[in-house]
Write an enzyme that holds these catalytic residues in place. Structure first.
Site: not given
Ligand code: FCB
Length: 468
Positions: A81, A125, A170, A301, A303, A375
Site C-alpha cells: 500500500r 495521505h 485517516e 488503521n 495502533y 495499518e
Molecule cells: C498513521 C499514519 C501513518 C503513520 C502511522 C505511524 O496515523 O497514517 O502515515 O504515520 O500513523
C-alpha cells in the site's frame, strides 16, 4: 507465538502486506515537476518537526524503489500500500497531469505486479498541494472538486492495474492534528472550528468514489480511517460525557456519514460546544447521498486504545506530540499504566484491536463492507548491532499478537504492517522507527531487522501449508 502459529490463523487469501505514504518515503521533493505540499511548507517552519528534519529526501524511494522492491519480494509481501503524491501527479492541484509523475507510479505499479505483489493505492495521505492549501485547503469546498479531478486523473492513468483504491487516509487525523490542534500540516489550530473541514473531506471522498467508478477502474474502492476503542477514565458522568464526545469525534464523525448515510447524531457532551460548528454535520443535505456511496471495503488503521477524562491537560499532550491548542480542549488523554508502551509512548494492547472490530461490526452491521487492517505497527529505537543485525523482537511480538487477532476475524481480509523501511514520521521526523528494515538516515543504507526475517518466516509457513 511462533511464525507457524500466526501463519496457521491466516486464510490462504488473507492479504499480509506493508504500507507507506508518499511524503514519508519518496523524497525528490523538487524533482521532475513536483511542487511543494503542505508538509514541505510545514516542516520548513522552525519548531514543527521534533528533529528539525524535512521530507526533502526521507528514504529516497523515488530513486531507490527497485532496492525496496527486491526486499519486498524477498520476504514474500502479498500487497504494498502506497500513496500518490498529489503535487507530483498534478503539480498545480488541478489539471494537467505531470507525465514524469505518471511515469514514476507506472514503474512502481508495474514493478509490484511483476513481483506478484498487489498494488494498493491511497489517493490522499495528507500531502495537499501547497497551492490548494493557500486557497483554503480542506476548509474550502472547492478542494473537494479538485480532489475528484485528481482521483479521475489517477484512475485514468492506473485504473487498469491497481487492485485496491483508498480515497483518503485517516481523515480524522487530518482534521484533528492538521486543523484542530496544529501538530501536523497545515498547522492550523482552530479547535472545534476544524469541524468545517469534515464536510469538505467527506464530500471529497464521495466525489472521488464517483470519479473512480466513472473511469471505470478495475480495482476495489474503499476509504481508510483510524479507529481506537475509547473508554472513560472513571465512572463519573463528566468523564463519560468527555469520552463519548471523543469517541464521536474520533470514531463516528466520518464513519457514520460514510457507512450509514445519515447525519451524525451529536453526543450529549457536545451540547456546550455545538455553536462551534458541529451542527453543520447534522445537516449534510444533498451531499449525504454522495458521501455514502457503497464501498467494496473499509480500511481500518489501529495502533492503540484511548482513555479519556474531563478537564484540560495542562501539558497539552496528544499522541503526536504536545501542543498549545490541546490545553484548551475540555478533555485529556489518560495513561494506561497496565500496558507497555512503544517508542512513541503509545500503549500496546492487541485485545483492543478486537474491540475496535467488534464495535464496528456492532454499529454498522450489514452496512459495513469487508475490513482491511490497512495499518498497524509500532516504533522502537532500533539500533544496528556490531554484527550487523537489528534485533527488534518487541516489534515482532507486537505484530504477531495484532496480526493473530486480525487474521482470526472472519470480517477481516488482510493486515498491512506500518511500515517496511523506517521512514519520515511526520512531526516526529526520523525520531520514530516503525520499519521492518532499518534506514541509515545519513547513507540511506537499508538493513533488515529481525521483524523482516519474521515476516518471511510467516509467509514461508503459509506457503508450506497451502494446498498445492
Ligand atoms: C498513521 C499514519 C501513518 C503513520 C502511522 C505511524 O496515523 O497514517 O502515515 O504515520 O500513523
Amino acid at each position: 507465538m511462533t511464525p507457524e502459529e500466526v501463519a496457521a490463523l491466516m486464510r490462504p487469501d488473507f492479504v499480509f502486506g506493508v504500507a507507506s505514504a508518499a511524503a514519508q518515503i519518496e523524497g525528490a521533493a523538487d524533482e521532475d515537476g513536483r511542487t511543494p505540499s503542505t508538509w514541505d511548507v510545514f516542516a520548513a517552519q522552525p519548531g514543527t518537526i521534533s528533529d528539525g528534519s524535512t521530507p526533502a529526501v526521507t528514504t529516497d524511494a523515488y530513486h531507490r524503489f527497485d532496492d525496496d522492491l527486491a526486499l519486498m519480494r524477498d520476504v514474500g509481501v502479498d500487497a504494498s500500500r502506497f500513496s500518490l503524491s498529489w503535487s507530483r501527479l498534478m503539480p498545480d492541484g488541478r489539471g494537467p497531469v505531470n507525465p514524469k509523475g505518471v511515469a514514476y507510479y507506472d514503474r512502481v505499479i508495474d514493478g509490484l505486479l511483476e513481483a506478484g505483489i498487489r498494488p494498493v493505492v491511497t489517493l490522499f495521505h495528507w500531502d495537499t498541494p501547497a497551492s490548494l492549501e493557500e486557497r483554503g485547503g480542506w476548509l474550502r469546498r472547492d478542494t473537494a472538486y479538485r480532489f475528484a479531478e485528481f482521483a479521475s486523473a489517477a484512475g485514468h492513468a492506473f485504473g487498469d492495474r491497481v487492485a485496491d483504491w483508498i480515497t483518503l487516509n485517516e481523515p480524522t487525523t487530518v482534521m484533528l492534528d492538521g486543523y484542530a490542534l496544529g501538530v501536523h500540516a497545515p498547522g492550523r489550530a482552530k479547535l472545534f472550528g476544524a469541524i468545517r473541514a469534515v464536510r469538505t473531506i467527506l464530500l471529497a471522498h464521495g466525489l472521488a468514489v464517483d470519479a473512480l467508478r466513472a473511469v471505470p477502474v478495475t480495482g476495489r474502492i474503499g476509504i481508510t480511517n483510524v479507529h481506537t476503542p475509547v473508554e472513560s477514565a472513571s465512572a463519573a458522568r463528566e468523564d463519560h460525557d468527555a469520552a463519548d464526545l471523543f469517541d464521536f469525534v474520533h470514531n463516528r464523525l466520518f464513519a457514520d456519514p460514510v457507512l450509514l448515510g445519515r447525519d451524525a447524531e451529536l453526543p450529549r457532551g457536545a451540547q456546550g460546544i455545538d455553536r462551534l460548528g458541529l451542527h453543520i454535520l447534522s445537516r449534510l443535505g444533498r451531499d449525504r447521498a454522495v458521501i455514502s456511496r457503497p464501498l467494496d471495503f473499509y480500511g481500518l488503521n489501529y495502533y492503540f486504545p484511548t482513555r479519556i477524562a474531563a478537564g484540560a491537560d495542562p501539558e497539552g499532550r496528544t499522541p503526536d506530540g504536545a501542543t498549545e491548542a490541546m490545553k484548551d480542549v475540555p478533555f485529556r488523554l489518560e495513561r494506561f499504566p497496565e500496558h507497555p508502551v512503544t517508542g512513541f509512548d503509545w500503549p500496546i494492547d492487541p485485545c483492543s484491536l478486537g474491540v475496535v472490530i467488534d464495535r464496528m461490526v456492532e454499529r454498522y452491521g450489514d452496512r459495513l463492507p469487508r475490513i482491511l487492517i490497512t495499518e498497524g505497527g509500532a516504533s522502537f529505537p532500533d539500533e544496528i548491532a556490531p554484527d550487523g543485525t537489528v534485533d527488534d523482537s518487541a516489534r515482532v511480538d507486537y505484530l504477531a499478537r495484532h496480526v493473530a487477532i486480525a487474521a482470526a476475524r472472519p470480517e477481516v481480509d488482510g493486515y498491512f504492517v506500518w511500515t517496511f523501511v523506517d521512514n519520515w514520521e511526520w512531526a516526529a521526523g526520523f525520531t520514530q522507527r516503525f520499519g521492518m528494515v532499518h534506514l541509515d538516515t545519513e547513507t540511506l543504507v537499508r538493513t533488515p531487522k529481525s521483524s523482516y526475517h519474521w515476516f518471511r518466516a510467516v509467509q514461508q509457513a503459509r506457503s508450506r501449508e497451502a494446498p498445492s
